[in-house]
Design a protein around this motif. Structure first.
Motif, PDB file in Angstrom:
ATOM      1  N   HIS A  70     163.805  32.050  12.910  1.00 55.64           N
ATOM      2  CA  HIS A  70     162.958  32.344  14.070  1.00 55.64           C
ATOM      3  C   HIS A  70     161.488  32.402  13.653  1.00 55.64           C
ATOM      4  CE1 HIS A  70     162.516  33.520  18.216  1.00 55.64           C
ATOM      5  NE2 HIS A  70     161.790  34.572  17.864  1.00 55.64           N
ATOM      6  N   GLU A  71     161.231  32.980  12.489  1.00 57.56           N
ATOM      7  CA  GLU A  71     159.855  33.019  12.000  1.00 57.56           C
ATOM      8  C   GLU A  71     159.327  31.611  11.758  1.00 57.56           C
ATOM      9  OE1 GLU A  71     157.110  34.759   8.372  1.00 57.56           O
ATOM     10  OE2 GLU A  71     158.927  35.841   8.958  1.00 57.56           O
ATOM     11  N   ARG A  72     160.148  30.757  11.172  1.00 58.37           N
ATOM     12  CA  ARG A  72     159.727  29.374  10.913  1.00 58.37           C
ATOM     13  C   ARG A  72     159.369  28.679  12.224  1.00 58.37           C
ATOM     14  NH1 ARG A  72     163.822  27.663   7.617  1.00 58.37           N
ATOM     15  NH2 ARG A  72     162.564  27.671   5.743  1.00 58.37           N
ATOM     16  N   LEU A  73     160.181  28.864  13.242  1.00 62.94           N
ATOM     17  CA  LEU A  73     159.932  28.254  14.548  1.00 62.94           C
ATOM     18  C   LEU A  73     158.660  28.813  15.179  1.00 62.94           C
ATOM     19  CD1 LEU A  73     160.960  26.389  16.855  1.00 62.94           C
ATOM     20  CD2 LEU A  73     162.103  28.427  17.766  1.00 62.94           C
ATOM     21  N   LEU A  74     158.528  30.136  15.209  1.00 64.47           N
ATOM     22  CA  LEU A  74     157.337  30.743  15.814  1.00 64.47           C
ATOM     23  C   LEU A  74     156.073  30.382  15.044  1.00 64.47           C
ATOM     24  CD1 LEU A  74     158.486  34.285  16.966  1.00 64.47           C
ATOM     25  CD2 LEU A  74     157.826  32.360  18.393  1.00 64.47           C
ATOM     26  N   SER A  75     156.170  30.298  13.732  1.00 68.57           N
ATOM     27  CA  SER A  75     155.005  29.895  12.931  1.00 68.57           C
ATOM     28  C   SER A  75     154.587  28.469  13.260  1.00 68.57           C
ATOM     29  CB  SER A  75     155.297  30.015  11.440  1.00 68.57           C
ATOM     30  OG  SER A  75     155.396  31.357  11.070  1.00 68.57           O
ATOM     31  N   TYR A  76     155.556  27.616  13.506  1.00 63.54           N
ATOM     32  CA  TYR A  76     155.242  26.243  13.905  1.00 63.54           C
ATOM     33  C   TYR A  76     154.526  26.231  15.257  1.00 63.54           C
ATOM     34  CZ  TYR A  76     155.889  21.488  15.616  1.00 63.54           C
ATOM     35  OH  TYR A  76     155.679  20.246  16.153  1.00 63.54           O
ATOM     36  N   TRP A  77     155.063  26.988  16.208  1.00 60.69           N
ATOM     37  CA  TRP A  77     154.401  27.077  17.510  1.00 60.69           C
ATOM     38  C   TRP A  77     152.996  27.637  17.346  1.00 60.69           C
ATOM     39  CZ3 TRP A  77     158.642  29.863  20.905  1.00 60.69           C
ATOM     40  CH2 TRP A  77     159.708  28.983  21.128  1.00 60.69           C
ATOM     41  N   LEU A  78     152.876  28.698  16.563  1.00 59.47           N
ATOM     42  CA  LEU A  78     151.593  29.343  16.315  1.00 59.47           C
ATOM     43  C   LEU A  78     150.613  28.330  15.727  1.00 59.47           C
ATOM     44  CD1 LEU A  78     151.282  32.808  14.650  1.00 59.47           C
ATOM     45  CD2 LEU A  78     149.819  30.950  13.940  1.00 59.47           C
ATOM     46  N   TYR A  79     151.051  27.570  14.757  1.00 62.04           N
ATOM     47  CA  TYR A  79     150.222  26.534  14.129  1.00 62.04           C
ATOM     48  C   TYR A  79     149.725  25.535  15.173  1.00 62.04           C
ATOM     49  CZ  TYR A  79     149.576  21.987  11.869  1.00 62.04           C
ATOM     50  OH  TYR A  79     149.105  20.762  11.503  1.00 62.04           O
ATOM     51  N   ARG A  80     150.636  25.047  16.003  1.00 60.10           N
ATOM     52  CA  ARG A  80     150.264  24.055  17.009  1.00 60.10           C
ATOM     53  C   ARG A  80     149.227  24.616  17.981  1.00 60.10           C
ATOM     54  NH1 ARG A  80     154.604  20.140  18.360  1.00 60.10           N
ATOM     55  NH2 ARG A  80     153.203  19.605  20.061  1.00 60.10           N
ATOM     56  N   PHE A  81     149.460  25.818  18.475  1.00 61.09           N
ATOM     57  CA  PHE A  81     148.533  26.413  19.437  1.00 61.09           C
ATOM     58  C   PHE A  81     147.205  26.762  18.778  1.00 61.09           C
ATOM     59  CE2 PHE A  81     152.500  28.122  21.804  1.00 61.09           C
ATOM     60  CZ  PHE A  81     152.767  26.863  22.292  1.00 61.09           C
ATOM     61  N   ALA A  82     147.238  27.260  17.556  1.00 55.41           N
ATOM     62  CA  ALA A  82     146.007  27.603  16.837  1.00 55.41           C
ATOM     63  C   ALA A  82     145.136  26.372  16.637  1.00 55.41           C
ATOM     64  CB  ALA A  82     146.339  28.247  15.488  1.00 55.41           C
ATOM     65  N   ARG A  83     145.755  25.215  16.500  1.00 52.38           N
ATOM     66  CA  ARG A  83     145.016  23.968  16.305  1.00 52.38           C
ATOM     67  C   ARG A  83     144.644  23.294  17.618  1.00 52.38           C
ATOM     68  NH1 ARG A  83     144.938  26.129  11.806  1.00 52.38           N
ATOM     69  NH2 ARG A  83     145.595  25.119   9.884  1.00 52.38           N
TER      70      ARG A  83
END
Length: 171
Positions: A70-83
């Motif tokens: 779940h952390e890996r998935l949320l971190s990916y989402w976070l990365y996309r939105f942060a960029r």
């Protein structure tokens, strides 16, 4: 850079995770959690790690794997939105993720190493975010989430599941 998310940053459902984290410095919380989780899971033997508290529930290993999946998935989402990526993202099926990962056949030490790698990746991503990135939002699973809220959800999700492990699996 850091600070708690506001109600506008996430749907009410996620309060059950975000509400568990009161500290304003989320990167420090994540680092402290890493040490705590590694110690907890490192103290288990394979029988404890493969145990469950009730028929049909996940084993300790499966809960642990779910935490870093779940952390890996949320971190990916976070990365996309942060960029600044505005493309809506799809949600995931946690039940099939856990089943297909086959955690019950993994060595616990290997899982701890993977957890640490995922957590370090999350921490380094957050440390490198420019100030304005923390306020960016995006749609994931048809809900609007801020980068800041996702960082808190990661920490709160882990805290939520570690409490269940301590109370139901290891008591």
């Amino acid at each position: 850079m850091q600070g708690r998310p506001q109600a506008k940053d996430y749907p009410e459902y996620y309060e059950k995770y975000i509400g568990l984290i009161q500290e304003p410095q989320i990167v420090e919380v994540l680092a402290a959690q890493q040490a705590e989780a590694a110690e907890l899971f490192g103290a288990l033997n394979e029988d404890q790690a493969n145990g469950c508290y009730e028929e049909g529930k996940w084993t300790v290993k499966e809960v642990f794997g779910h935490i870093f999946d779940h952390e890996r998935l949320l971190s990916y989402w976070l990365y996309r939105f942060a960029r600044g990526d505005a493309m809506p993202l799809t949600s995931s099926d946690r039940e099939s993720f856990v089943k297909l990962a086959d955690y019950k056949h993994r060595e616990l030490d290997s899982m701890i190493d993977e957890y640490k790698a995922v957590r370090q990746s999350t921490i380094q991503l957050l440390k490198g975010l420019p100030e304005e990135a923390w306020e960016r939002h995006g749609f994931a699973g048809e809900v609007l989430l801020s980068v800041r809220a996702m960082a808190y959800i990661i920490a709160g999700h882990e805290k939520y599941h570690l409490k269940i492990i301590r109370e139901r699996y290891l008591s």
